[in-house]
Design an enzyme around this catalytic site. Structure first.
Site, PDB file in Angstrom:
ATOM      1  N   ARG A  10     103.694 -47.357 -32.479  1.00 13.36           N
ATOM      2  CA  ARG A  10     104.215 -46.122 -32.771  1.00 13.36           C
ATOM      3  C   ARG A  10     104.666 -45.956 -34.353  1.00 13.36           C
ATOM      4  NH1 ARG A  10     101.575 -44.476 -28.845  1.00 13.36           N
ATOM      5  NH2 ARG A  10     102.565 -44.843 -26.716  1.00 13.36           N
TER       6      ARG A  10
ATOM      7  N   ASP B  69      98.758 -52.993 -23.104  1.00 12.29           N
ATOM      8  CA  ASP B  69      98.702 -51.636 -23.375  1.00 12.29           C
ATOM      9  C   ASP B  69     100.144 -51.158 -23.646  1.00 12.29           C
ATOM     10  OD1 ASP B  69      97.950 -48.950 -23.932  1.00 12.29           O
ATOM     11  OD2 ASP B  69      97.052 -48.546 -22.052  1.00 12.29           O
TER      12      ASP B  69
ATOM     13  N   ASN C 259      97.124 -44.081 -18.601  1.00 13.24           N
ATOM     14  CA  ASN C 259      95.685 -43.534 -18.867  1.00 13.24           C
ATOM     15  C   ASN C 259      94.866 -44.877 -19.186  1.00 13.24           C
ATOM     16  OD1 ASN C 259      93.069 -42.243 -19.277  1.00 13.24           O
ATOM     17  ND2 ASN C 259      94.081 -41.553 -21.233  1.00 13.24           N
TER      18      ASN C 259
ATOM     19  N   ASP D  10      91.489 -45.768 -29.097  1.00 11.39           N
ATOM     20  CA  ASP D  10      92.191 -45.800 -27.994  1.00 11.39           C
ATOM     21  C   ASP D  10      93.247 -44.542 -27.663  1.00 11.39           C
ATOM     22  OD1 ASP D  10      93.075 -47.038 -25.553  1.00 11.39           O
ATOM     23  OD2 ASP D  10      94.917 -47.090 -26.562  1.00 11.39           O
TER      24      ASP D  10
ATOM     25  N   HIS E 174      87.770 -47.436 -25.345  1.00 10.26           N
ATOM     26  CA  HIS E 174      88.798 -46.553 -24.361  1.00 10.26           C
ATOM     27  C   HIS E 174      87.503 -46.050 -23.573  1.00 10.26           C
ATOM     28  CE1 HIS E 174      92.190 -44.091 -22.460  1.00 10.26           C
ATOM     29  NE2 HIS E 174      91.066 -43.130 -22.273  1.00 10.26           N
TER      30      HIS E 174
ATOM     31  N   HIS F 251      96.371 -55.285 -27.495  1.00 14.09           N
ATOM     32  CA  HIS F 251      96.366 -53.844 -27.296  1.00 14.09           C
ATOM     33  C   HIS F 251      97.893 -53.415 -27.022  1.00 14.09           C
ATOM     34  CE1 HIS F 251      94.400 -50.174 -24.966  1.00 14.09           C
ATOM     35  NE2 HIS F 251      95.505 -49.952 -25.743  1.00 14.09           N
TER      36      HIS F 251
ATOM     37  N   HIS G  90     100.740 -50.582 -28.676  1.00 13.51           N
ATOM     38  CA  HIS G  90     101.078 -49.286 -29.302  1.00 13.51           C
ATOM     39  C   HIS G  90     102.499 -49.613 -30.079  1.00 13.51           C
ATOM     40  CE1 HIS G  90      97.650 -47.219 -28.097  1.00 13.51           C
ATOM     41  NE2 HIS G  90      98.008 -47.857 -26.817  1.00 13.51           N
TER      42      HIS G  90
ATOM     43  N   HIS H 203     107.454 -44.519 -24.862  1.00 12.35           N
ATOM     44  CA  HIS H 203     107.469 -43.186 -25.363  1.00 12.35           C
ATOM     45  C   HIS H 203     108.816 -42.679 -25.258  1.00 12.35           C
ATOM     46  CE1 HIS H 203     103.221 -42.117 -25.018  1.00 12.35           C
ATOM     47  NE2 HIS H 203     102.934 -42.457 -23.975  1.00 12.35           N
TER      48      HIS H 203
ATOM     49  N   ASN I  65      96.390 -45.127 -33.085  1.00 13.34           N
ATOM     50  CA  ASN I  65      96.669 -43.829 -32.802  1.00 13.34           C
ATOM     51  C   ASN I  65      98.212 -43.436 -33.186  1.00 13.34           C
ATOM     52  OD1 ASN I  65      97.967 -45.410 -30.628  1.00 13.34           O
ATOM     53  ND2 ASN I  65      97.796 -43.698 -29.145  1.00 13.34           N
TER      54      ASN I  65
END
Length: 425
Positions: A55, A298, A271, A145, A172, A51, A53, A302, A85
């Site tokens: 980007r 996860d 989250n 997710d 999720h 899991h 991210h 950002h 995502n």
């Protein structure tokens, strides 16, 4: 030309100490290669993150496949599953192949794309699951997710569809009707701070529903970032009935609690949200006894403007790749809840198996197996500094925290991606 290595005197997960040879990308009986002193070091199969991210495409201001892969290697990872995502969403064969190829070009970790369950993550129509499975990326994990597949009929169809190629739906678990406007865990802290709460039942109800759907269909369900004691009990019940469900927990849910929201520092907004100390205890115990199968970072980078703002406007998510193993050492090994064989299982063997990567990753450290492994110095302590991390982003909740366990070296198919604690590309 590949370099061969001989790691002298490292300690394996089972506690035995021996020399470990790497020759032509494989673990070998012997070699005359470059010698690495493994005294006092632990050797683990290369870590696998189910899991992550990354980007890219779309938010390269927060992370790229290159910077995320470098963070992964520095964290001891040889494979990461890149969540869907992105922008555009990874809901078609062309997009997952783009992510897969970029990962291969960077070459610091195997980047395995996760396909979206529904088109645009909207929860309405199934994405091109079969086309993504048959693509060069060979996608086997599908997840929306960041969004729950909240429609039971859509979830059922997805579970039925992926059964044909032994895929898995990674959910999720969040009933969106119970979390409208939620800013943190619902409980004593949210009441005191005046922030809208994210109730535990919003997670637990979806896990129970989806476990029943998976049992009905006879398919595989994986639950992302489990965060509550009640979810642990639902998982225990489901597994006791023989339902094909697996689950992951994040390092931050093993360490941090909702009391940190009192700082109003958005770095602690995530989250699902940070929960109570009682939830943390239950999650640790569930990871120890196998109710929770794996640790997943996860890793959610950002851009500064999405985190360095007021709490309500901030995006949820934390960095995780470079700090995951040290936090597991702190919360699970130093507390006596897991031994090193357990660490190898929860951070390598189990996630590789769940993601269908176990033909290449999470393999035994025996001759003939791919040389995907990491060397860890469990005695070395280091302090987290955001500017010292490889990610483009800086949203780590651990700034200033001293952690145990430093990655000394990481090998991907025998090639050193990290040596002496430094990335090699």
């Amino acid at each position: 030309m590949s370099v061969n290595y001989l790691i002298r005197g490292a300690t394996l997960p089972d506690g035995t100490t021996q020399d470990l040879a790497i020759r032509d990308g494989l673990i070998a009986d012997s070699t005359d290669g470059e010698v690495i002193d493994g005294s006092g070091l632990r050797v683990l199969p290369g870590l696998v993150d189910i899991h992550t991210h990354l980007r890219q495409p779309g938010r390269e201001d927060a992370e790229t496949i290159e910077t995320g892969s470098r963070a992964a290697a520095l964290g001891g990872y040889t494979a990461v599953c890149a969540m869907a995502n992105t922008d555009p969403v990874a809901d078609a064969a062309g997009i997952v192949e783009q992510v897969w190829r970029l990962g291969r070009e960077v070459g610091l970790a195997d980047v395995q794309p996760v396909g979206a369950v529904t088109l645009g993550l909207k929860g309405e129509r199934l994405a091109e699951l079969g086309a993504m499975a048959e693509s060069a990326a060979q996608v086997r994990v599908f997840s929306d997710d960041g969004h729950c597949v909240h429609d039971a009929a859509v979830m059922r169809r997805a579970l039925e569809y992926v059964k044909a190629f032994d895929g898995v739906i990674a959910q999720h678990a969040e009933d969106p009707k119970l979390t409208v406007g939620a800013q943190m865990n619902e409980g004593e802290q949210s009441a005191r701070l005046g922030l809208a709460g994210w109730p535990a039942v919003a997670e637990e109800a979806i896990i129970a529903r989806d476990a029943l759907l998976a049992a009905h269909v006879g398919s595989r369900l994986h639950v992302c970032h489990v965060s509550t004691a009640g979810s642990v009990e639902v998982l225990r019940w489901a597994k006791s009935r023989g339902i094909r469900v697996t689950a992951e927990v994040t390092p931050h849910h093993l360490l941090l609690t909702d009391e940190l929201a009192a700082t109003y520092d958005p770095v602690y907004k995530v989250n699902p949200p940070l929960r109570t100390a009682e939830d943390v205890t239950a999650l640790r115990e569930a990871l120890a006894d196998g109710t929770i199968d794996a640790v997943a970072t996860d890793h959610a980078p950002h851009a500064r403007e999405d985190k360095e703002c007021e709490w309500a406007a901030a995006r949820p998510g934390m960095l995780g790749l470079e700090t995951a193993l040290p936090i597991v050492i702190k919360t699970m090994v130093e507390t006596g809840l897991l031994d090193w064989a357990g660490v190898a299982d929860r951070l390598s063997h189990a996630p590789a198996r769940i993601a269908n990567l176990d033909s290449r990753h999470g393999r035994p450290l025996t001759p003939g197996e791919p040389a995907n492994l990491t060397l860890v110095d469990p005695s070395q302590r280091w302090t987290v500094t955001p500017d010292g991390l490889a990610s483009i982003s800086r949203n780590t909740p651990y700034a200033g925290l001293e952690l145990p366990g430093a990655i000394v070296a990481t090998f991907l198919r025998g090639r050193a991606t990290v040596l002496d604690g430094k990335a090699q590309a």
